[in-house]
Design an enzyme around this catalytic site. Structure first.
Site, PDB file in Angstrom:
ATOM      1  CE  LYS A  15      22.693 -75.839  36.795  1.00  0.00           C
ATOM      2  NZ  LYS A  15      22.399 -74.526  36.975  1.00  0.00           N
ATOM      3  NE  ARG A  83      17.996 -69.931  37.034  1.00  0.00           N
ATOM      4  CZ  ARG A  83      19.245 -69.521  36.092  1.00  0.00           C
ATOM      5  NH1 ARG A  83      19.867 -68.370  36.354  1.00  0.00           N
ATOM      6  NH2 ARG A  83      19.935 -70.034  35.557  1.00  0.00           N
ATOM      7  NE  ARG A 122      30.133 -71.544  30.656  1.00  0.00           N
ATOM      8  CZ  ARG A 122      29.464 -70.891  31.547  1.00  0.00           C
ATOM      9  NH1 ARG A 122      28.916 -72.576  31.656  1.00  0.00           N
ATOM     10  NH2 ARG A 122      28.701 -70.223  31.746  1.00  0.00           N
ATOM     11  NE  ARG A 155      26.329 -68.674  27.914  1.00  0.00           N
ATOM     12  CZ  ARG A 155      25.635 -69.882  28.990  1.00  0.00           C
ATOM     13  NH1 ARG A 155      25.939 -70.393  28.476  1.00  0.00           N
ATOM     14  NH2 ARG A 155      25.411 -69.080  30.305  1.00  0.00           N
ATOM     15  NE  ARG A 166      25.185 -66.520  35.722  1.00  0.00           N
ATOM     16  CZ  ARG A 166      26.121 -67.030  34.709  1.00  0.00           C
ATOM     17  NH1 ARG A 166      27.051 -66.373  34.052  1.00  0.00           N
ATOM     18  NH2 ARG A 166      25.854 -68.013  34.003  1.00  0.00           N
TER      19      ARG A 166
END
Ligand code: ZN
Length: 207
Positions: A15, A83, A122, A155, A166
């Protein structure tokens, strides 16, 4: 004609990248609850984000309401909210009061393998927020931001364990929203494995 968009995608569904392109090319306001929450200096929020837990509804809804109230007619992309079904119902109330609507809900489908590579590969520039991936989209110089030459970081919540938590939360809590928005006739499902920007733009521009 711009449409107000909501993305529903699993963690690391891609996203963020699409939103950035839409903001740069099409003047969208990107409303990312993840980014807004990470900017808040609060130990409990930081801990919940790091553990992949959902953040208290009231905090998130206050942030969203403020942001939606300040758009001045610009089109927006909602990323990371709602969410849960309860948040979706709450969002409809807020939008109603502000005389706004979601025009399009994009259901981004991505395989588990791809998601895990995206998460563990990432890299983020702490200075300009641009994201990279060492498997799919490496920076020109390893570990250095192409745009501003700062050192890239990982992160702390980008690891496989947090991803699993998640992902489970996504399937149990977030996925029911697809049916909620299908009943409003707003959902388009898109294969999120490869070049999806062109596809999304054609969907946005198609009435
Ligand atoms: Zn940078």
């Amino acid at each position: 004609m711009s449409k107000n968009i909501l993305f529903i995608a699993p963690p690391a569904g891609g996203k963020g990248t699409i939103c950035r392109v839409l903001v740069e090319k099409d003047n969208y306001v990107h409303i990312s609850t993840g980014e807004m929450l990470r900017d808040i200096e609060d130990e409990k929020i930081k801990r919940d984000l790091a553990n992949g837990n959902l953040i208290d509804d009231k905090i998130v809804i206050d942030l969203i309401t403020k942001k939606l109230s300040s758009l001045n007619g610009k089109p927006f992309i909602l990323d990371g909210f709602p969410r849960t079904l309860a948040q979706g119902i709450e969002l409809d109330k807020i939008l109603n009061e502000l005389n706004l609507t979601i025009d399009l809900v994009i259901d981004l489908k991505v395989s588990n393998d791809t998601l895990i590579k995206r998460i563990t590969g990432r890299l983020i520039c702490p200075h300009c927020n641009r994201t990279y991936n060492k498997f799919f989209m490496p920076p020109r110089v390893s570990g250095i931001c192409d745009v501003c030459n700062n050192n890239l970081i990982k992160r702390t919540d980008d690891n496989e364990e947090t991803f699993k938590v998640r992902y489970k939360t996504f399937i149990e809590e977030t996925f029911p929203l697809i049916d909620f928005y299908k009943s409003q006739g707003k959902v388009i499902s898109i294969d999120g494995e490869d070049n999806i920007y062109e596809h999304i733009v054609s969907v946005i521009n198609n009435d």
